[in-house]
Design an enzyme around this catalytic site. Structure first.
Site, PDB file in Angstrom:
ATOM      1  N   LYS A 115       0.824  -1.209   0.000  1.00 40.06           N
ATOM      2  CA  LYS A 115       0.000   0.000   0.000  1.00 40.06           C
ATOM      3  C   LYS A 115       0.867   1.272   0.000  1.00 40.06           C
ATOM      4  CE  LYS A 115      -2.323  -1.030   3.796  1.00 40.06           C
ATOM      5  NZ  LYS A 115      -1.723  -2.333   4.187  1.00 40.06           N
ATOM      6  N   ARG A 163      -9.703   0.595   8.958  1.00 40.51           N
ATOM      7  CA  ARG A 163      -9.276  -0.761   9.317  1.00 40.51           C
ATOM      8  C   ARG A 163     -10.333  -1.504  10.115  1.00 40.51           C
ATOM      9  NH1 ARG A 163      -3.379   0.380   9.064  1.00 40.51           N
ATOM     10  NH2 ARG A 163      -2.197  -1.522   9.334  1.00 40.51           N
ATOM     11  N   ARG A 212      11.450  -6.161   4.562  1.00 42.81           N
ATOM     12  CA  ARG A 212      11.312  -4.705   4.703  1.00 42.81           C
ATOM     13  C   ARG A 212      11.928  -4.213   6.018  1.00 42.81           C
ATOM     14  NH1 ARG A 212       5.330  -2.061   4.574  1.00 42.81           N
ATOM     15  NH2 ARG A 212       5.271  -2.557   6.787  1.00 42.81           N
ATOM     16  N   ARG A 253      11.347  -0.619  11.257  1.00 42.75           N
ATOM     17  CA  ARG A 253      10.123  -0.771  12.045  1.00 42.75           C
ATOM     18  C   ARG A 253      10.191  -2.030  12.893  1.00 42.75           C
ATOM     19  NH1 ARG A 253       4.863   0.278   8.332  1.00 42.75           N
ATOM     20  NH2 ARG A 253       3.976  -0.949  10.035  1.00 42.75           N
ATOM     21  N   ARG A 271      -0.474  -9.033  13.429  1.00 38.36           N
ATOM     22  CA  ARG A 271      -1.028  -8.018  12.511  1.00 38.36           C
ATOM     23  C   ARG A 271      -1.877  -8.695  11.438  1.00 38.36           C
ATOM     24  NH1 ARG A 271       4.348  -5.278  10.733  1.00 38.36           N
ATOM     25  NH2 ARG A 271       3.101  -3.908   9.447  1.00 38.36           N
TER      26      ARG A 271
HETATM   27  P1  AMP Z   1       0.704   0.571   8.968  1.00 45.14           P
HETATM   28  O1  AMP Z   1       1.757   1.610   8.801  1.00 45.14           O
HETATM   29  O2  AMP Z   1      -0.535   0.859   8.157  1.00 45.14           O
HETATM   30  O3  AMP Z   1       1.220  -0.827   8.774  1.00 45.14           O
HETATM   31  O4  AMP Z   1       0.218   0.644  10.492  1.00 45.14           O
HETATM   32  C1  AMP Z   1       1.105   0.349  11.554  1.00 45.14           C
HETATM   33  C2  AMP Z   1       0.330   0.211  12.848  1.00 45.14           C
HETATM   34  O5  AMP Z   1      -0.319   1.459  13.161  1.00 45.14           O
HETATM   35  C3  AMP Z   1      -0.788  -0.816  12.849  1.00 45.14           C
HETATM   36  O6  AMP Z   1      -0.305  -2.124  13.116  1.00 45.14           O
HETATM   37  C4  AMP Z   1      -1.675  -0.294  13.985  1.00 45.14           C
HETATM   38  O7  AMP Z   1      -1.123  -0.575  15.251  1.00 45.14           O
HETATM   39  C5  AMP Z   1      -1.582   1.224  13.770  1.00 45.14           C
HETATM   40  N1  AMP Z   1      -2.630   1.699  12.849  1.00 45.14           N
HETATM   41  C6  AMP Z   1      -2.443   2.256  11.612  1.00 45.14           C
HETATM   42  N2  AMP Z   1      -3.612   2.581  11.046  1.00 45.14           N
HETATM   43  C7  AMP Z   1      -4.582   2.221  11.927  1.00 45.14           C
HETATM   44  C8  AMP Z   1      -6.004   2.261  11.909  1.00 45.14           C
HETATM   45  N3  AMP Z   1      -6.670   2.737  10.852  1.00 45.14           N
HETATM   46  N4  AMP Z   1      -6.659   1.804  13.002  1.00 45.14           N
HETATM   47  C9  AMP Z   1      -6.006   1.329  14.078  1.00 45.14           C
HETATM   48  N5  AMP Z   1      -4.667   1.233  14.151  1.00 45.14           N
HETATM   49  C10 AMP Z   1      -3.950   1.663  13.094  1.00 45.14           C
END
Ligand code: AMP
Length: 189
Positions: free
Chosen positions: A14, A89, A128, A134, A146
């Site tokens: 994404k 989400r 990654r 991260r 996740r």
């Molecule tokens: P990402 O960068 O999209 O992989 O998000 C990393 C982490 O941020 C996720 O594993 C969640 O802990 C948190 N996070 C990101 N977006 C959301 C969302 N829309 N709702 C809840 N937690 C989120």
């Protein structure tokens, strides 16, 4: 406004694809994960709260995420539209986004969903980790958490957009360019 939800499990691509779509359509990229990481880096209260969930691969609570998202949208008053990446989400987040946009006379045009098999996701995330720095990419247990949360809480969000006739599935395997082309043709129909 042209608002697109870029959907898919962790590691589906994404973030990578958002960069291309943002340039192609002149939209604003809004990644909730990036906003949380920015807050963590800057030691804000929001960052401290988000970190405890992110470290375990859990979702940050809806009310926190939704109000943060609204603030971010309001910061970009001049935007032609948004690529929402990593949001919504949960079904509650999707409903909140819908009413928020409707109040502004806007809506989501399409959800484009990158489909990638689960074993490939884990491989990609572990690879990654070397460059993303991260912690949530480096630990196989957190990755699995996740993915499990994605399957349980996030995958059902697709139904919300399917019911609205806005859902488009995209094969997320292949070169970055191939996938961008598939996304653009799905968005442009
Ligand atoms: P990402 O960068 O999209 O992989 O998000 C990393 C982490 O941020 C996720 O594993 C969640 O802990 C948190 N996070 C990101 N977006 C959301 C969302 N829309 N709702 C809840 N937690 C989120």
């Amino acid at each position: 406004m042209r608002n697109i939800v870029l959907f898919g499990p962790p590691g589906a691509g994404k973030g990578t694809q958002s960069e291309f779509l943002v340039n192609h359509y002149g939209l604003v990229h809004l990644s909730t994960g990036d906003v949380f990481r920015f807050n963590i880096k800057n030691g804000t209260e929001l960052g401290k709260l988000a970190q405890s969930y992110m470290d375990q691969g859990k979702l940050v609570p809806d009310e926190v995420t939704i109000s943060m998202l609204k603030e971010e949208v309001e910061k970009s008053a001049e935007a032609k539209g948004f690529i929402f990446d990593g949001f919504p989400r949960t079904t509650s987040q999707a409903e909140a986004l819908d009413s928020f946009l409707n109040e502004r006379g806007d809506c989501i045009e399409a959800m484009v969903a990158l489909e990638v098999p689960e074993n490939e996701l884990t491989t990609r995330l572990l690879a990654r980790a070397a460059t993303s720095g991260r912690a949530d990419d480096a630990d196989p247990e957190v990755i699995q958490n996740r993915i499990d949360i994605y399957n349980a809480e996030t995958a059902p969000v697709a139904e919300f957009y399917k019911r609205a006739g806005k859902y488009k599935a995209i094969n997320g395997l292949g070169t970055i360019k191939d996938i961008t082309e598939r996304l653009v043709s799905a968005i442009d129909v």
